[in-house]
Design a protein around this motif. Structure first.
Motif, PDB file in Angstrom:
ATOM      1  N   TYR A  16       0.839  -1.202   0.000  1.00 51.45           N
ATOM      2  CA  TYR A  16       0.000   0.000   0.000  1.00 51.45           C
ATOM      3  C   TYR A  16       0.868   1.243   0.000  1.00 51.45           C
ATOM      4  O   TYR A  16       1.787   1.366   0.815  1.00 51.45           O
ATOM      5  CB  TYR A  16      -0.907  -0.024   1.243  1.00 51.45           C
ATOM      6  CG  TYR A  16      -1.535   1.292   1.632  1.00 51.45           C
ATOM      7  CD1 TYR A  16      -2.302   2.035   0.740  1.00 51.45           C
ATOM      8  CD2 TYR A  16      -1.381   1.795   2.929  1.00 51.45           C
ATOM      9  CE1 TYR A  16      -2.885   3.232   1.116  1.00 51.45           C
ATOM     10  CE2 TYR A  16      -1.966   2.995   3.323  1.00 51.45           C
ATOM     11  CZ  TYR A  16      -2.711   3.708   2.414  1.00 51.45           C
ATOM     12  OH  TYR A  16      -3.286   4.903   2.790  1.00 51.45           O
ATOM     13  N   TYR A  73      -0.002  -7.815  -4.669  1.00 54.04           N
ATOM     14  CA  TYR A  73      -1.067  -6.875  -5.016  1.00 54.04           C
ATOM     15  C   TYR A  73      -0.750  -5.498  -4.418  1.00 54.04           C
ATOM     16  O   TYR A  73      -0.438  -5.384  -3.228  1.00 54.04           O
ATOM     17  CB  TYR A  73      -2.396  -7.385  -4.465  1.00 54.04           C
ATOM     18  CG  TYR A  73      -3.623  -6.712  -5.037  1.00 54.04           C
ATOM     19  CD1 TYR A  73      -4.239  -7.193  -6.186  1.00 54.04           C
ATOM     20  CD2 TYR A  73      -4.186  -5.598  -4.408  1.00 54.04           C
ATOM     21  CE1 TYR A  73      -5.372  -6.590  -6.704  1.00 54.04           C
ATOM     22  CE2 TYR A  73      -5.316  -4.978  -4.919  1.00 54.04           C
ATOM     23  CZ  TYR A  73      -5.915  -5.481  -6.064  1.00 54.04           C
ATOM     24  OH  TYR A  73      -7.030  -4.877  -6.579  1.00 54.04           O
ATOM     25  N   PHE A  75      -1.841  -1.283  -4.075  1.00 56.92           N
ATOM     26  CA  PHE A  75      -2.963  -0.353  -4.200  1.00 56.92           C
ATOM     27  C   PHE A  75      -2.671   0.945  -3.475  1.00 56.92           C
ATOM     28  O   PHE A  75      -1.724   1.064  -2.702  1.00 56.92           O
ATOM     29  CB  PHE A  75      -4.246  -0.987  -3.629  1.00 56.92           C
ATOM     30  CG  PHE A  75      -4.329  -0.996  -2.125  1.00 56.92           C
ATOM     31  CD1 PHE A  75      -5.075  -0.031  -1.446  1.00 56.92           C
ATOM     32  CD2 PHE A  75      -3.663  -1.952  -1.370  1.00 56.92           C
ATOM     33  CE1 PHE A  75      -5.168  -0.029  -0.054  1.00 56.92           C
ATOM     34  CE2 PHE A  75      -3.756  -1.969   0.011  1.00 56.92           C
ATOM     35  CZ  PHE A  75      -4.512  -0.998   0.671  1.00 56.92           C
ATOM     36  N   THR A  76      -3.530   1.924  -3.727  1.00 58.13           N
ATOM     37  CA  THR A  76      -3.535   3.159  -2.949  1.00 58.13           C
ATOM     38  C   THR A  76      -4.942   3.721  -2.958  1.00 58.13           C
ATOM     39  O   THR A  76      -5.834   3.196  -3.636  1.00 58.13           O
ATOM     40  CB  THR A  76      -2.519   4.183  -3.467  1.00 58.13           C
ATOM     41  OG1 THR A  76      -2.363   5.223  -2.491  1.00 58.13           O
ATOM     42  CG2 THR A  76      -2.939   4.798  -4.793  1.00 58.13           C
ATOM     43  N   CYS A  77      -5.155   4.781  -2.196  1.00 55.18           N
ATOM     44  CA  CYS A  77      -6.474   5.381  -2.030  1.00 55.18           C
ATOM     45  C   CYS A  77      -6.336   6.895  -2.173  1.00 55.18           C
ATOM     46  O   CYS A  77      -5.388   7.486  -1.647  1.00 55.18           O
ATOM     47  CB  CYS A  77      -7.029   5.003  -0.655  1.00 55.18           C
ATOM     48  SG  CYS A  77      -8.662   5.667  -0.263  1.00 55.18           S
ATOM     49  N   TYR A 174       0.419  -0.242  -9.795  1.00 54.20           N
ATOM     50  CA  TYR A 174      -0.771  -0.420  -8.980  1.00 54.20           C
ATOM     51  C   TYR A 174      -1.745  -1.403  -9.630  1.00 54.20           C
ATOM     52  O   TYR A 174      -1.998  -1.334 -10.839  1.00 54.20           O
ATOM     53  CB  TYR A 174      -1.500   0.919  -8.784  1.00 54.20           C
ATOM     54  CG  TYR A 174      -0.738   1.930  -7.967  1.00 54.20           C
ATOM     55  CD1 TYR A 174      -0.665   1.829  -6.583  1.00 54.20           C
ATOM     56  CD2 TYR A 174      -0.086   3.005  -8.578  1.00 54.20           C
ATOM     57  CE1 TYR A 174       0.031   2.762  -5.828  1.00 54.20           C
ATOM     58  CE2 TYR A 174       0.615   3.943  -7.834  1.00 54.20           C
ATOM     59  CZ  TYR A 174       0.670   3.819  -6.458  1.00 54.20           C
ATOM     60  OH  TYR A 174       1.360   4.738  -5.724  1.00 54.20           O
ATOM     61  N   ASN A 175      -2.300  -2.267  -8.814  1.00 54.86           N
ATOM     62  CA  ASN A 175      -3.408  -3.104  -9.253  1.00 54.86           C
ATOM     63  C   ASN A 175      -4.748  -2.422  -9.018  1.00 54.86           C
ATOM     64  O   ASN A 175      -5.738  -2.747  -9.676  1.00 54.86           O
ATOM     65  CB  ASN A 175      -3.405  -4.441  -8.506  1.00 54.86           C
ATOM     66  CG  ASN A 175      -2.129  -5.226  -8.741  1.00 54.86           C
ATOM     67  OD1 ASN A 175      -1.203  -5.167  -7.930  1.00 54.86           O
ATOM     68  ND2 ASN A 175      -2.073  -5.944  -9.843  1.00 54.86           N
ATOM     69  N   LYS A 176      -4.768  -1.467  -8.070  1.00 52.49           N
ATOM     70  CA  LYS A 176      -6.033  -0.823  -7.717  1.00 52.49           C
ATOM     71  C   LYS A 176      -5.763   0.560  -7.131  1.00 52.49           C
ATOM     72  O   LYS A 176      -4.875   0.727  -6.298  1.00 52.49           O
ATOM     73  CB  LYS A 176      -6.787  -1.673  -6.675  1.00 52.49           C
ATOM     74  CG  LYS A 176      -8.093  -1.096  -6.165  1.00 52.49           C
ATOM     75  CD  LYS A 176      -9.220  -1.299  -7.155  1.00 52.49           C
ATOM     76  CE  LYS A 176     -10.557  -0.855  -6.587  1.00 52.49           C
ATOM     77  NZ  LYS A 176     -11.662  -1.045  -7.563  1.00 52.49           N
ATOM     78  N   ILE A 177      -6.538   1.544  -7.589  1.00 50.51           N
ATOM     79  CA  ILE A 177      -6.609   2.849  -6.943  1.00 50.51           C
ATOM     80  C   ILE A 177      -8.082   3.133  -6.709  1.00 50.51           C
ATOM     81  O   ILE A 177      -8.879   3.110  -7.649  1.00 50.51           O
ATOM     82  CB  ILE A 177      -5.987   3.967  -7.807  1.00 50.51           C
ATOM     83  CG1 ILE A 177      -4.501   3.691  -8.071  1.00 50.51           C
ATOM     84  CG2 ILE A 177      -6.170   5.323  -7.130  1.00 50.51           C
ATOM     85  CD1 ILE A 177      -3.842   4.694  -9.014  1.00 50.51           C
ATOM     86  N   VAL A 190      -9.977  -4.800  -2.844  1.00 47.86           N
ATOM     87  CA  VAL A 190      -8.592  -5.164  -2.524  1.00 47.86           C
ATOM     88  C   VAL A 190      -8.566  -6.478  -1.737  1.00 47.86           C
ATOM     89  O   VAL A 190      -7.817  -7.406  -2.070  1.00 47.86           O
ATOM     90  CB  VAL A 190      -7.911  -4.036  -1.707  1.00 47.86           C
ATOM     91  CG1 VAL A 190      -6.550  -4.501  -1.184  1.00 47.86           C
ATOM     92  CG2 VAL A 190      -7.753  -2.776  -2.553  1.00 47.86           C
TER      93      VAL A 190
END
Length: 272
Positions: A16, A73, A75-77, A174-177, A190
């Motif tokens: 993260y 994996y 991700f960030t937010c 990144y896999n997800k934002i 996530v």
């Protein structure tokens, strides 16, 4: 440069990239719980065990290997720039911090002197013109970001895209934002993609808002803090944040995104 601001579970299930003022305390506690079965007792930013952090020397090689391998994996937010900078103002400028003092020592007295802001007296409890004071703070934030005067920009109001970009520029992907504004949906996605040793029900997770109660409560709707000049300054500072993370620059009252985040676009534009 490595991977500043990166946290990783000890099980190496997930990586993260921390972005200040974007639910980072709650995310860190969820990561901690997923490995340890309980929450960290205190501010997760103070934890030096139970989770890998780039700031801990022993964690650096493990984080580097995991990110470079690209199998963990990541991700960030992110968060609406309008609400994020308002949160920074009330917490870091107007608020008394956990140590009982003002944030960054002499910064607030300097702001009072040079920019004429008001922060509600010695303990932040007195009434003051929040809108007038915030707009003067916004001018200061612009000066720090554009001109690095009278100081370098602080992590709590420097652009989200700047935080997000260091991970990409140093070899991560990144896999997800996801958005703070739809936190449970994003965080659940996530969790659905990783191994979670200790199951988590997001609806039962406390909100670990470490800044809550530090400063005065916002007295007006978000849009009342931003006149035409303030919006111009916001665009000057956070143009890339609005565009990449699909927030509505034209309407400060709308905190929700107006499109989907394109990960390929984010990696292409922040990877330079």
């Amino acid at each position: 440069m490595g991977f500043p601001g990166v946290w990783m579970t000890e099980s190496q299930s997930v990586v993260y990239r921390v972005v200040p003022k974007c639910a980072c305390s709650t995310i860190g506690q969820i990561m901690y719980y997923s490995d340890n079965g309980d929450y960290f007792d205190g501010d997760i930013h103070d934890a030096t065990a139970g989770m890998h952090k780039w700031a801990l020397d022993d964690s650096k090689p493990l984080i580097t290997d995991a990110v470079k391998a690209g199998e963990t994996y990541a991700f960030t937010c992110v968060r609406n720039p309008y609400t994020r900078i308002l949160s920074s103002f009330f917490d870091k400028i107007c608020g008394i911090q956990r140590n009982g003092r003002r944030y960054r020592g002499n910064m607030v007295p300097m702001l009072i002197q040079k920019y004429g802001i008001d922060v509600g007296g010695e303990d932040g409890t007195e009434d003051f013109d929040q809108i007038k004071s915030f707009r003067r703070f916004l001018l200061f934030a612009r000066d720090t970001i554009r001109f690095r005067r009278p100081m370098d920009p602080d992590i709590h109001w420097s652009a989200t895209s700047g935080h997000v970009s260091t991970f990409i520029q140093n070899g991560g992907r990144y896999n997800k934002i996801f958005w703070t504004e739809s936190f449970n949906d994003g965080m659940q996605d996530v969790l659905d993609h990783i191994e979670v040793p200790n199951a988590i029900k997001l609806k039962d997770v406390p909100r670990f808002n470490e800044s809550e109660g530090h400063g005065p409560k916002r007295a007006h709707p978000v849009e009342e803090y931003f006149d035409d000049l303030s919006m111009h300054l916001m665009y000057e500072i956070y143009k890339r944040d609005f565009k990449l993370f699909k927030y509505d620059f034209e309407n400060p009252a709308n905190k929700m995104p107006i499109g989907e985040i394109d990960l390929d676009e984010v990696h292409a534009k922040l990877g330079d």
